[in-house]
Write an enzyme that holds these catalytic residues in place. Structure first.
Site, PDB file in Angstrom:
ATOM      1  N   HIS A 125     -19.222  39.561 -18.858  1.00 53.65           N
ATOM      2  CA  HIS A 125     -18.158  39.625 -17.851  1.00 53.65           C
ATOM      3  C   HIS A 125     -18.591  40.490 -16.663  1.00 53.65           C
ATOM      4  O   HIS A 125     -19.284  41.496 -16.841  1.00 53.65           O
ATOM      5  CB  HIS A 125     -16.887  40.225 -18.463  1.00 53.65           C
TER       6      HIS A 125
ATOM      7  N   HIS B  91     -14.484  47.274 -16.962  1.00 52.64           N
ATOM      8  CA  HIS B  91     -13.398  46.639 -16.199  1.00 52.64           C
ATOM      9  C   HIS B  91     -12.394  47.659 -15.655  1.00 52.64           C
ATOM     10  O   HIS B  91     -11.489  47.283 -14.903  1.00 52.64           O
ATOM     11  CB  HIS B  91     -12.642  45.627 -17.063  1.00 52.64           C
TER      12      HIS B  91
ATOM     13  N   ASP C  14     -23.366  42.772 -19.672  1.00 53.29           N
ATOM     14  CA  ASP C  14     -22.237  42.174 -20.394  1.00 53.29           C
ATOM     15  C   ASP C  14     -21.941  40.806 -19.752  1.00 53.29           C
ATOM     16  O   ASP C  14     -22.222  40.602 -18.568  1.00 53.29           O
ATOM     17  CB  ASP C  14     -21.035  43.112 -20.253  1.00 53.29           C
TER      18      ASP C  14
ATOM     19  N   ASP D 261     -21.642  40.186 -25.587  1.00 51.75           N
ATOM     20  CA  ASP D 261     -20.747  39.029 -25.637  1.00 51.75           C
ATOM     21  C   ASP D 261     -21.309  37.790 -24.935  1.00 51.75           C
ATOM     22  O   ASP D 261     -20.655  36.751 -24.911  1.00 51.75           O
ATOM     23  CB  ASP D 261     -19.343  39.372 -25.119  1.00 51.75           C
TER      24      ASP D 261
HETATM   25 ZN   LIG Z   1     -17.497  41.519 -21.841  1.00 53.75          ZN
END
Ligand SMILES: [Zn+2]
Length: 351
Positions: free
Chosen positions: A203, A166, A201, A290
């Site tokens: 996200h 991120h 991931d 995750d």
């Molecule tokens: Zn994540």
């Protein structure tokens, strides 16, 4: 296969982040690394200390004014008479989420409060006394894995913590400060002309996308939960395909919430096809756990066995591979996820 990690990465111990209007305990616990180290030991992968690569490889993808902020933010913050325990912004900076925009100019404010607003993209990336050290060494861990592959090994695993995907060129966000996968991809460009990054991931890998959005030499792919109702909300949509010379070199594969192994693996096959079509010479895998159904942040329904299949299908791409650890916060599950991945990924002879 070798793995890389240094205990300096555990010094970063965030106390808090904002979730739905409440200050919550942070999910990125230092103990995550202990569980992953145990998993590596259980499959016979040895762990090595990364060298000190300094700042230059980070400066290849991050703005110098941003890294300077990260370096001394905590000291400056702590000098303030009313400072809390961690650097967290209390004002919000207007950020244009259009991916085609160029990198921002340095922050005009000299105030640590103003700069925290400018450089910290959300309330999930507090800066504590050791954050800079851990983030720097986390990137070095990714670089050491790259050098293992550049030295002729087929694959290497970087136990990066804090995570990186991120982190934008000039902005921390979502538990991430330095974009380890981007630092790795750029380092690999020293030898390979075509580098692919694949982010599994849950996200969207928004930082990695932003860093390479205008480039055609690094293909960026992210498969993740549909961001319409999920972090990072502003990016991760299928119509973000790159810009300028980078048009056609960014692929987002958002998944409907509630998707399970079958949908995830179908997206993985689509991603693998894109890697092959691109003609990638080396792969950087951003590996998060995750998306597991037990993860406290998950909206997908993957089970542990899915990561075995992820490992098997990544291996089938038949590319030199640098594996970079991203998220995964279910302490009781992530060790099993990494073991399952490595059982699928590694040849039986070195399992
Ligand atoms: Zn994540």
């Amino acid at each position: 296969m070798n793995a890389f990690f240094t205990r300096a990465q555990m010094l970063h111990d965030p106390l808090q982040f904002m979730r739905m209007g409440r200050i919550a305990e942070c999910n990125d616990l230092p103990s995550r690394t202990e569980v992953l180290l145990d998993a590596l030991a259980s499959v016979g992968v040895s762990v090595h200390e990364p060298a000190d690569y300094g700042l230059d490889p980070l400066l290849a993808v991050h703005a110098p004014h941003y890294l300077a902020f990260l370096h001394d933010a905590y000291t400056r913050w702590s000098a303030h008479a009313q400072a809390g325990p961690e650097v967290l912004p209390n004002v919000s900076y207007y950020l244009n989420a259009r991916q085609e925009d160029q990198m921002r100019s340095p922050c005009r404010s000299t105030s640590i409060v103003g700069q925290a607003a400018f450089y910290l993209g959300d309330l999930a990336c507090p800066i504590g006394p050791h954050t800079y050290t851990s983030a720097l060494r986390s990137a070095h861990t990714a670089l050491a894995a790259c050098d293992s592959v550049l030295g002729g090994n087929r694959a290497a695993y970087a136990l990066c913590r804090p995570s990186g995907h991120h982190a934008h060129s000039d902005r921390a966000a979502g538990f991430c400060y330095v974009n380890n996968a981007a630092v790795a991809a750029q380092h690999l460009r020293g030898k390979f002309s075509k580098v692919a990054t694949l982010d599994v991931d849950i996200h969207h890998g928004d930082g990695t996308q932003q860093i390479f959005y205008r480039r055609d030499d690094v293909l960026t792919i992210s498969m993740h939960a549909d961001p319409t109702e999920y972090y990072p909300y502003q990016t991760g949509y299928a119509d973000e395909i790159g810009f300028g010379e980078g048009e056609g070199y960014n692929l987002n594969l958002p998944l409907a919430h509630g998707s399970g192994n079958a949908e995830f693996l179908a997206a993985l096959d689509q991603a693998g096809q894109a890697v092959t079509t691109f003609g990638a010479e080396v792969l950087v895998l951003s590996l998060g756990f995750d998306a597991h159904k037990q993860d406290p942040l998950s909206v997908l329904e993957l089970d542990t066995d899915c990561f075995y299949e992820v490992g098997r299908r990544i291996q089938a791409l038949n590319l030199p591979t640098v594996i970079v650890q991203e998220g995964g916060y279910a302490i009781d599950e992530i060790g099993g996820c990494l073991r399952a991945f490595l059982r699928g990924f590694l040849p039986a002879s070195i399992r």
